[in-house]
Design a protein around this motif. Structure first.
Motif, short mmCIF file in Angstrom:
data_model
loop_
_atom_site.label_atom_id
_atom_site.label_comp_id
_atom_site.label_asym_id
_atom_site.label_seq_id
_atom_site.Cartn_x
_atom_site.Cartn_y
_atom_site.Cartn_z
N ASP A 138 6.05 -0.85 2.22
CA ASP A 138 4.80 -1.14 2.47
C ASP A 138 4.23 0.18 3.34
N GLY A 139 3.20 1.02 3.17
CA GLY A 139 2.86 2.11 3.92
C GLY A 139 3.54 3.54 3.85
N ASP A 140 4.63 3.64 2.92
CA ASP A 140 5.35 4.64 2.56
C ASP A 140 4.38 5.87 1.90
N LYS B 133 -5.21 13.28 -1.14
CA LYS B 133 -4.19 12.21 -0.69
C LYS B 133 -5.30 11.10 -1.25
N ARG B 134 -4.41 10.18 -1.56
CA ARG B 134 -5.11 8.79 -1.92
C ARG B 134 -4.33 7.58 -1.75
N GLU B 135 -4.66 6.47 -1.45
CA GLU B 135 -3.94 5.38 -1.40
C GLU B 135 -4.11 4.32 -2.39
N PHE B 136 -2.97 3.68 -2.60
CA PHE B 136 -2.66 2.86 -4.02
C PHE B 136 -2.53 1.46 -3.41
N THR C 223 0.86 -1.11 -0.09
CA THR C 223 -0.03 0.16 -0.22
C THR C 223 0.82 0.95 0.04
N ILE C 224 0.71 2.31 -1.05
CA ILE C 224 1.42 3.25 -1.41
C ILE C 224 0.34 4.68 -0.98
#
Length: 1259
Positions: free
Chosen positions: A920-922, A862-865, A848-849
């Motif tokens: 992951d998580g950056d 802001k959005r997660e990918f 997850t980025i």
């Protein structure tokens, strides 16, 4: 009160394993150097450095050991009321004896500090080593009153200074003596020890004029000379360097880090009074340097000490000179060294006679290092000839200009034949050695240096001391020893020399106890406890479990053994436990708890293998049996027959049964086991797995596929679909398999998990509901998710569309969890807070980025990918631009640091995220614009309006300057009068002609910024600008008509000079605003020319004429008088009637430019024509490009304004506003202080504690 809480040697953890609490490890044995360090109690490094110096001072050590028990008393009687026990000298004796003879790496000073009366608070309070030196010596003197050693300090460290005043008439000498234990020397402004001694004890002060001396003989005030000399010098000369000072301007302490040299050998004759003492007694050798690392507010002390008696074993440290590639091919230095001494020694050592001329040496330095001496070392070490004179490693002849390497410098105290050096730290030399040298009464002993840093000790070279001449890590205290003090032969390399027999026996007993303690500790840390299970006490039914009416104490035996022994030794102990000598029919298997019972794994056959190498620990379980049957049942062994504990549930997620089955069973056999467990044949079997995108996998009845091949794991859940299975809510649970009745010796702990429902929607009940769950660490997350959905009664939500993530109490919402992992493997713990939300769970190959879209420095979205780990940067950028509505093509990604700020850009679009260490998580930042690499700069170009250019003052004034100024002043006043007549109120900023020059009108030439290489030259940049359409329309003849300037906050600053210079030397940041001025004449400013704005004040007003550009040539001088002379020459003004001031637009303050008088040493002759000039391009004025200089004619303002008043009306109004803002901030600060003062627990600064040592009265 606490009972046996701290006396337990072992306990049992939640898993049932025995956990041993090891005792503290014994002290480490002495290091290879043969010298002992001292433990740091917290902040006692200053004490340790001084104690090591005293120990390795042979005269002090032997005088201290010469005091007997009759003189000092006994520590055994210290509690008796009438006994006189001198505790401090006794504890020093014990400490020194342990440091010399005990087999320890470091010795504790707790007993000594307790004798000082110190508590734990003093141990953690750092003090000054100079202060400790005086206080400790006073405490020793007071403790030894009335004993034969009461004069130890006076005999070794006491000296006398005589202050003399000589009358110039009668030549009478008035004297006053002062005693000293250490000489305090000022470091500031001094280059070395000899210079400061000369300043203190050679130079005299002339007392004349108002400072005349009243002579008792002449009975009148007369001229006299005043000076000081050293009358008596002690055998041990202590020098304290005053590196800590106080700044009365900043009102704070600071440390003098300037260079201060000191020699290895010094002759004190020039600084001493002529007397009867021999000249040889005034030559001293350096033997200890106490170093302070840090600032005036704290730091660390350690010491460089010479081993006079050769008590330690010295080995050459690693040389810090490193050979590099050829400078001719690479441009790099051939030799990289920390000191010029290393460099010159290396050069001289390569020639045959180790000598060469100064000219050749300079040439070799340039050839070897690539730069000359002046560029590399002159700033810190001075000219080469001066450096060679002051360095003892070289012999320099100024008459012939030749330099050579001293014969003793190459050794630096090193042992030439270390193999021939035989010594013992604890024994005196044998008789043969004494007879061999009986003809010599004394010898000059060791010259080897060691670094004493608390418990760590290591050898150093003598030249390493030069590194402590300056810097934050610099010499703080020096100890010199009289050169004529020779040591007896018996003292050489004899640590027990003159130590009392009682102390030797005490330390010998301590060494025996330490050795015994180390052996016991060694056995303890290598001892393991192996649990051995006997087959006759077990039964087998898919799993090994205890036989009926058998407890664990009978079934298992505990065997303790050293893990460094072989398996044969363990087998022998086991057979002795069984009272059976024949082991041919016995086999040994490793046993582990599984699924409520035990399972046997590999057979142990390595007879001569070491237990530690075989993986034996205190948790290892062994099973002893015949290798075939256990109580008549055949046993399945091995990894491939490992049992699995599976849970059976119906389609409504209701629990049916729990079964245990070996993973080598086929799926057809597995169906039969389930049929037996639930009482009827299942129609379909499904397993919830994360390997296929979290889809339910149907298990077939294939006889060829095993459970392991089907992917079943321990604690998996099997969902069963049957044709006739009734609702489990109305029927009793089906009979459990026999494995459910197995006793469980070890079970996983139960964790309490808090979960919040964030599944929003009309068909989802209990939104934001919080649940408390119990789960085991080995439970998988997909299993937990299925349980949660069942508890929330969510029937219409697929497991493929929801996911779990942790909401950490400190770090916030974490990335979605990979549900193939167990709770423990996912990094969760007892008490974790989870949320369930909509979204696809990540697979094992995904991460997850988070992408933050930033425009003009502000966060827009802001959005997660959820992306694959092998995705390239270009693919990530395209996906982010597509889904985050990014218009245009110039976008790029940047990493973030730990604070969430922008970090390195992701330049390589073909590299994968994993290769660029994106985890992951950056969080990545998506920015608009061109990607700026490290060797590039982003350039915004502005054009300065020609209206702001009012001409320049270059060249000499033509015609009548006064009439021209008067006409210009009249035009300015008429212009202001017309502005006032056209409006009722005109702001003061519109009446100030200076604003147009301070903040010129700017026009941005290009819509987009330029990205150029930093390697581009300034002339290349000008040519590139002239090639654009914008500049072609301006009709600029050549690039010389263009002036490039830095633009900061709308103000014109530094000029880019030297057209051949590259932009990288201009200290450009990533983004630079550049202003272009079009000139009427060609210009090429040099580094000695400063571009200023000069504005002349109209007499009798607060109004200025429009500023004009003025190029100041600083080659003629950089003082205020030089600038004033140049301005007056250009404006045709009288030099005596003009005053200049520099304007600061931020504070609206004018600073009058005056030359600051320089301090001149009273003993130095003033240079001819030197004057008192200052450089106004440096502090405190910092005159630079773009500064506005005000010119004021004093006679025209006489009676109207003060001479230093250059302010305009706008300046006065702005300063009033700034003062109001400052007063408001001060008021708010005072209110906050009052509120903090009312708190129950106000924050207080810890006061500095004074250093004291408590001594009993013995007088």
């Amino acid at each position: 009160m606490f009972g046996d809480l701290f006396n337990e040697e072992s306990s049992t953890n939640d898993s049932g394993y025995a956990v041993s609490f090891l005792p503290p490890s014994p002290p480490n044995p002495r290091l290879g150097c043969g010298l002992a360090g001292i433990d740091n109690q917290g902040a006692t490094c200053y004490l340790n450095s001084l104690l090591q110096t005293l120990l390795l001072t042979p005269e002090f050590r032997e005088k201290l050991f010469a005091l007997s028990e009759a003189d000092l008393g006994s520590l055994d009687n210290r509690r008796k009321p009438d006994a006189k026990v001198r505790v401090i000298p006794l504890e020093l004796q014990r400490l020194f004896a342990q440091m010399l003879l005990s087999n320890q790496q470091s010795v504790s000073t707790t007993d000594l500090t307790n004798s000082f009366g110190w508590t734990n608070q003093e141990a953690f309070q750092q003090h000054d080593v100079q202060e400790l030196n005086r206080i400790l010596f006073n405490a020793i003197e007071e403790s030894l009153v009335g004993t034969p050693g009461q004069n130890i300090i006076n005999e070794l460290y006491h000296g006398t200074i005589v202050n003399q005043i000589v009358c110039s008439k009668c030549k009478k000498i008035s004297e006053r003596e002062e005693d000293f234990q250490d000489l305090t020397l000022a470091v500031a402004g001094m280059s070395g020890l000899e210079n400061v001694l000369k300043e203190c004890y050679c130079h005299v002060e002339n007392m004349n004029g108002r400072n005349q001396y009243r002579c008792e003989t002449c009975q009148t005030y007369t001229d006299a000379t005043k000076g000081a000399k050293l009358r008596n010098l002690p055998p041990i000369l202590s020098l304290s360097l005053l590196r800590f000072s106080y700044d009365f301007v900043k009102m704070s302490r600071y440390k003098e880090n300037g260079r201060f040299t000191f020699p290895m050998e010094i002759d004190m004759s020039p600084f001493s009074e002529k007397g009867d003492s021999r000249a040889e007694d005034k030559i001293y050798e350096l033997f200890s340097v106490v170093v302070h690392r840090g600032s005036a507010f704290g730091g660390h002390y350690f010491a460089y000490i010479r081993d006079i008696d050769d008590l330690g074993f010295w080995t050459a440290p690693v040389d810090k000179i490193q050979q590099k590639a050829d400078a001719s091919s690479t441009g790099l230095d051939i030799i990289e060294c920390q000191s010029p001494v290393d460099l010159i020694e290396n050069i001289l050592g390569d020639v045959e006679h180790q000598t060469m001329s100064i000219d050749r040496l300079c040439s070799e330095i340039s050839k070897v290092t690539g730069v000359s001496w002046n560029k590399r070392f002159r700033k810190t070490h001075g000219p080469l000839s001066k450096f060679l004179k002051s360095c003892n490693n070289f012999h320099y002849n100024p008459d012939t200009n030749w330099v050579g390497l001293n014969s003793d410098s190459s050794g630096n105290g090193e042992n030439k034949n270390p193999g021939e050096k035989l010594k013992s730290n604890n024994k005196v030399k044998n008789d043969s050695d004494v007879k061999e040298k009986s003809s010599e009464k004394a010898v000059k002993l060791g010259q080897n240096w060691f670094c004493f840093n608390d418990s760590h000790i290591g050898p150093i070279n003598a030249r390493d001391i030069e590194k402590q001449f300056s810097g934050k890590e610099s010499a703080y205290m020096l100890f010199y020893r009289r050169k004529t003090l020779l040591r007896p032969i018996l003292a050489h390399a004899a640590a027990s020399y003159k130590i009392p027999d009682k102390l030797v026996k005490e330390v010998d007993a301590l060494n025996i106890a330490l050795e015994k303690q180390r052996q016991e500790y060694d056995q303890l840390i290598n001892r393991i406890t192996v649990q051995v299970g006997w087959s006759e006490h077990f039964a087998y039914n898919c799993l090994l479990h205890l036989a009926p009416d058998t407890n664990e104490d009978v079934a298992f035996s505990t065997i303790e053994i050293d893990k460094r022994k072989t398996f044969t030794d363990l087998k022998t102990v086991i057979l002795e436990e069984m009272a059976q000598k024949n082991s041919d029919n016995l086999t040994f298997h490793r046993m582990k708890p599984r699924a409520g019972g035990y399972h046997l794994y590999e057979e142990i056959t390595g007879e001569e293998s070491i237990l530690q190498e075989m993986g034996f620990t205190s948790n290892t379980l062994l099973f002893v049996w015949d290798g075939i049957q256990v109580n008549g049942s055949e046993v399945c062994c091995g990894e491939n027959k490992e049992p699995l504990q599976l849970s059976l549930k119906d389609s409504d997620s209701h629990f049916l049964a729990s079964i245990v089955v070996n993973k080598d069973k086929s799926l057809s056999e597995f169906h039969g086991v389930i049929t037996e467990a639930i009482g009827q044949e299942p129609k379909e079997l499904h397993i919830a797995s994360s390997e296929n995108g979290h889809k339910f996998t149907t298990l077939s009845k294939s006889p060829e596929v095993t459970l392991a091949e089907a992917g079943l794991k321990d604690t998996n859940i099997i969902f069963i679909t049957t044709s006739g299975l009734q609702n489990s809510n109305t029927n009793k649970s089906p009979p459990m398999s026999s494995s459910d009745c197995l006793s469980s010796r070890i079970q996983d702990p139960q964790w309490s998990i808090t979960l919040q429902n964030r599944l929003a929607g009309d068909d989802v009940p209990y939104t934001c509901m919080t649940l408390q769950l119990s789960a085991r660490p080995t439970e998988t997350l997909d299993h937990l998710k299925v349980r949660v959905l069942g508890l929330l009664c969510v029937d219409n939500v697929s497991t493929e569309t929801v996911r779990l993530r942790e909401d950490h109490r400190s770090h916030g919402l974490q990335p979605p969890l990979r549900e193939a992992l167990s709770l423990a493997d996912a990094g969760l713990s007892d008490g974790s807070f989870l949320v369930i939300e909509h979204g696809r769970p990540p697979q094992d190959s995904e991460m997850t980025i988070s992408i933050n879209k930033v425009l003009s420095g502000k966060l827009v979205s802001k959005r997660e990918f959820l992306v694959d780990r092998q995705l390239t940067v270009l693919g990530m950028l395209q996906a982010a631009c597509k889904l985050m509505d990014c218009e245009g093509s110039q976008w790029f990604l940047c990493k973030t640091d730990v604070y969430g700020e922008q970090a390195d850009s992701l330049e390589d679009g073909s590299a994968t995220l994993m290769e660029l260490l994106v985890n992951d998580g950056d969080t990545l930042i998506l920015q608009q614009g061109s990607l700026i690499k490290k060797d590039q700069v982003n350039l915004n170009v502005w054009l300065v309006s020609s209206s702001g250019n009012k001409g320049s003052l270059n060249g000499h004034a033509n015609g009548d300057g006064n009439s021209q100024r008067q006409e210009e002043a009249d035009r300015v006043m008429l212009d202001l009068a017309s502005k006032l007549s056209m409006a009722d109120h005109v702001p003061s900023k519109d009446l100030n002609p200076l604003n147009e020059s301070l903040f010129p009108k700017l026009e941005q030439l290009f819509d987009n910024s330029w990205v150029i290489q930093k390697a581009m030259g300034i002339e290349e940049l000008k040519q590139a600008l002239m090639g654009t359409e914008k500049f072609q329309s301006l009709m600029i003849p050549t690039s010389g008509f263009m002036r490039l300037r830095m633009l900061e906050s709308g103000k014109l600053k530094a000029v880019l000079r030297n057209n051949s210079q590259a932009l990288r030397h201009a200290n450009f940041r990533e983004t630079v605003n550049l202003a272009v001025e079009i000139l009427k004449h060609e210009e090429n400013l040099s580094v000695h020319e400063v571009l200023l704005q000069v504005a002349q004040k109209i007499g009798g007003t607060r109004i200025y004429l429009p500023p004009r550009a003025f190029v100041w040539h600083t080659s003629a001088g950089v003082g205020a008088a030089d600038l004033k002379r140049a301005v007056c020459q250009r404006l045709d003004l009288p030099l005596h009637d003009v005053l200049l001031a520099k304007y600061c637009p931020d504070t609206c303050v004018w600073t009058v430019l005056r030359d600051q008088p320089q301090k001149v040493n009273k003993n130095k002759v003033k240079k001819k024509g030197g004057g008192h000039k200052s450089n106004i391009r440096q502090a405190p004025y910092y005159v630079q490009d773009g500064d506005l200089i005000g010119v004021k004619i004093l006679s025209e303002d006489k009676g109207f304004l003060d001479p230093g008043d250059f302010s305009t009306q706008e300046d006065i109004e702005k300063r009033q506003i700034l003062q109001q803002i400052a007063e408001e901030k001060k008021r708010l600060r005072e209110e906050r202080k009052k509120m903090q003062a009312g708190d129950l627990f106000p924050s207080m600064r810890r006061p500095e504690a004074s250093l004291t040592i408590k001594v009993d009265k013995f007088s």
